[in-house]
Design a protein around this motif. Sequence first.
Motif, mmCIF file in Angstrom:
data_model
loop_
_atom_site.group_PDB
_atom_site.id
_atom_site.type_symbol
_atom_site.label_atom_id
_atom_site.label_comp_id
_atom_site.label_asym_id
_atom_site.label_seq_id
_atom_site.Cartn_x
_atom_site.Cartn_y
_atom_site.Cartn_z
ATOM 1 N N ASP A 159 0.785 -1.242 0.096
ATOM 2 C CA ASP A 159 -0.011 0.045 -0.049
ATOM 3 C C ASP A 159 0.612 1.183 -0.144
ATOM 4 O O ASP A 159 0.561 2.333 -0.647
ATOM 5 C CB ASP A 159 -0.845 0.007 1.424
ATOM 6 C CG ASP A 159 -1.959 -0.995 1.146
ATOM 7 O OD1 ASP A 159 -2.219 -1.516 0.124
ATOM 8 O OD2 ASP A 159 -2.149 -1.337 2.467
ATOM 9 N N ILE A 160 2.089 1.187 0.698
ATOM 10 C CA ILE A 160 2.710 2.459 0.712
ATOM 11 C C ILE A 160 3.914 2.621 -0.515
ATOM 12 O O ILE A 160 3.779 3.773 -1.117
ATOM 13 C CB ILE A 160 4.009 2.031 1.965
ATOM 14 C CG1 ILE A 160 3.380 2.015 3.107
ATOM 15 C CG2 ILE A 160 4.995 3.080 1.943
ATOM 16 C CD1 ILE A 160 4.058 1.467 4.261
ATOM 17 N N ILE A 161 3.970 1.607 -1.289
ATOM 18 C CA ILE A 161 4.616 1.687 -2.690
ATOM 19 C C ILE A 161 3.794 2.211 -3.392
ATOM 20 O O ILE A 161 4.063 3.012 -4.351
ATOM 21 C CB ILE A 161 4.991 0.292 -2.827
ATOM 22 C CG1 ILE A 161 6.338 -0.341 -2.184
ATOM 23 C CG2 ILE A 161 5.618 0.316 -4.272
ATOM 24 C CD1 ILE A 161 6.687 -1.739 -2.219
ATOM 25 N N GLU A 194 10.156 6.735 -4.170
ATOM 26 C CA GLU A 194 10.353 8.005 -3.176
ATOM 27 C C GLU A 194 9.643 8.148 -1.980
ATOM 28 O O GLU A 194 8.400 8.459 -2.115
ATOM 29 C CB GLU A 194 10.480 9.566 -4.082
ATOM 30 C CG GLU A 194 10.899 10.661 -3.158
ATOM 31 C CD GLU A 194 10.877 11.930 -3.967
ATOM 32 O OE1 GLU A 194 11.042 13.055 -3.163
ATOM 33 O OE2 GLU A 194 10.690 11.909 -5.093
ATOM 34 N N ILE A 195 10.224 7.900 -0.664
ATOM 35 C CA ILE A 195 9.408 8.122 0.423
ATOM 36 C C ILE A 195 10.541 9.241 1.375
ATOM 37 O O ILE A 195 11.427 8.947 1.247
ATOM 38 C CB ILE A 195 9.267 6.652 1.170
ATOM 39 C CG1 ILE A 195 8.831 5.893 0.355
ATOM 40 C CG2 ILE A 195 8.603 7.007 2.297
ATOM 41 C CD1 ILE A 195 8.852 4.154 1.104
ATOM 42 N N THR A 196 9.782 10.277 1.771
ATOM 43 C CA THR A 196 10.435 11.274 2.423
ATOM 44 C C THR A 196 10.680 10.852 3.788
ATOM 45 O O THR A 196 9.865 10.481 4.762
ATOM 46 C CB THR A 196 9.236 12.367 2.422
ATOM 47 O OG1 THR A 196 8.960 12.924 1.171
ATOM 48 C CG2 THR A 196 10.140 13.727 2.987
ATOM 49 N N HIS A 197 12.019 11.088 4.080
ATOM 50 C CA HIS A 197 12.519 11.044 5.543
ATOM 51 C C HIS A 197 12.304 12.245 6.315
ATOM 52 O O HIS A 197 12.808 13.288 5.878
ATOM 53 C CB HIS A 197 13.954 10.664 5.261
ATOM 54 C CG HIS A 197 14.675 10.251 6.486
ATOM 55 N ND1 HIS A 197 15.945 10.578 6.882
ATOM 56 C CD2 HIS A 197 14.255 9.733 7.667
ATOM 57 C CE1 HIS A 197 16.391 10.304 8.120
ATOM 58 N NE2 HIS A 197 15.281 9.714 8.569
ATOM 59 N N VAL A 198 11.956 11.975 7.555
ATOM 60 C CA VAL A 198 11.810 12.929 8.526
ATOM 61 C C VAL A 198 12.627 12.547 9.763
ATOM 62 O O VAL A 198 12.183 11.805 10.388
ATOM 63 C CB VAL A 198 10.195 13.265 9.052
ATOM 64 C CG1 VAL A 198 10.377 14.604 9.901
ATOM 65 C CG2 VAL A 198 9.413 13.643 7.777
ATOM 66 N N LYS A 242 4.029 5.578 -5.533
ATOM 67 C CA LYS A 242 4.112 5.622 -6.946
ATOM 68 C C LYS A 242 3.242 6.672 -7.530
ATOM 69 O O LYS A 242 3.218 7.409 -8.679
ATOM 70 C CB LYS A 242 3.864 4.199 -7.690
ATOM 71 C CG LYS A 242 5.219 3.321 -7.368
ATOM 72 C CD LYS A 242 4.923 1.944 -8.028
ATOM 73 C CE LYS A 242 6.048 1.064 -7.983
ATOM 74 N NZ LYS A 242 5.942 -0.247 -8.715
ATOM 75 N N ALA A 243 2.137 6.720 -6.932
ATOM 76 C CA ALA A 243 0.930 7.636 -7.360
ATOM 77 C C ALA A 243 1.202 9.015 -7.142
ATOM 78 O O ALA A 243 1.067 9.917 -8.118
ATOM 79 C CB ALA A 243 -0.456 7.159 -6.580
ATOM 80 N N LYS A 244 2.050 9.641 -6.090
ATOM 81 C CA LYS A 244 2.359 10.879 -5.812
ATOM 82 C C LYS A 244 3.768 10.619 -4.986
ATOM 83 O O LYS A 244 3.580 10.544 -3.590
ATOM 84 C CB LYS A 244 1.471 11.462 -4.760
ATOM 85 C CG LYS A 244 1.453 13.011 -4.617
ATOM 86 C CD LYS A 244 0.672 13.507 -4.021
ATOM 87 C CE LYS A 244 0.478 15.107 -3.544
ATOM 88 N NZ LYS A 244 -0.543 15.744 -2.998
#
Length: 321
Positions: free
Chosen positions: A140-142, A177-181, A146-148
Amino acid sequence: MQKITRRTMLAASAAFTVAPALALAQSSKNMTLVVPFPPGGSTDALARLLQSHLQTRLGRTVLVENKSGAAGSLGAAQVAKSPPDGSSFLVTFDSHAVIPAILEKPQVDVEQDLVPVFLVGTAPYVIAANASRPFKTFADIIAASKAKPGSVQYASVGIGTLGHLAMTLLAKKAGVEITHVPYRGGGPAMNDVLGGHVDLIAGSAALVTAQLGPNLRPILQLGRERLPVLKDTQTAIEAGFPDFETLAWWGIFAPKGTPPDVIASMAKSVREILSEPAVASQLRETQQMTLVLADAKDFGTFFAKQVSIWGQVVRENNIKA
């Protein structure tokens, strides 16, 4: 001249066997367990657990000193510069293996200035989501990423920590791409995920499982086998990432040049302490830890592999502290 008999040979052998056990106890100096992180974390808890038992066993004062900063390298450097006489040991965490790659000019060469003493145990990292988010699986995360691209955010306990590096590698393998905080520690990171300010967290099993409930949902665990407390949560391998494993680990190091009998004595003492059922149970329950209890040689092999694996991830993704 004394006649050498079988009895004298056995006596000499017995003396040699117990010598390592006496090496630490014979010192009149205080022993300091240096933790290169602030109080309150899992490494600090381990050091304080060992402190009381070592003090009783050795009959000498054992202190815990928190020396945090520079990705754990300040505390590591302090131990490296200490006399190699069994008076100072480093009790540290998995990020110790990333120091050579993440810092441009580290104050310590973790592979040359320190020597492995004992590997305590390991525990898998876990990815979890704020329960208000729609994610039920890593797929689901992938899909959302991919969608945004970049729309999904995850918290870690800091730049260059294994949670950060594992997510970087997973995202790369998935082509998203997953944003790191990044945060300065597990407490702040978890609070923002629970509060809904960040979607996900990548943290040690101890950090994540302690907060699972109405506000936090487990998504993926990064060990080879499912933890009993996460029996319904996929591993990364099951989710389609072959041979993917990210383990938190806890270990003890000493200054270079520490005599082998002192290292053997410390390893023996720690092994016996952690083999006590009540102590072992405490670590399993509070840290979700699998006790490894490996001596210097095996720990050295394990550590060298960790330095190689995660150093490559840091360099290939140009990650800087």
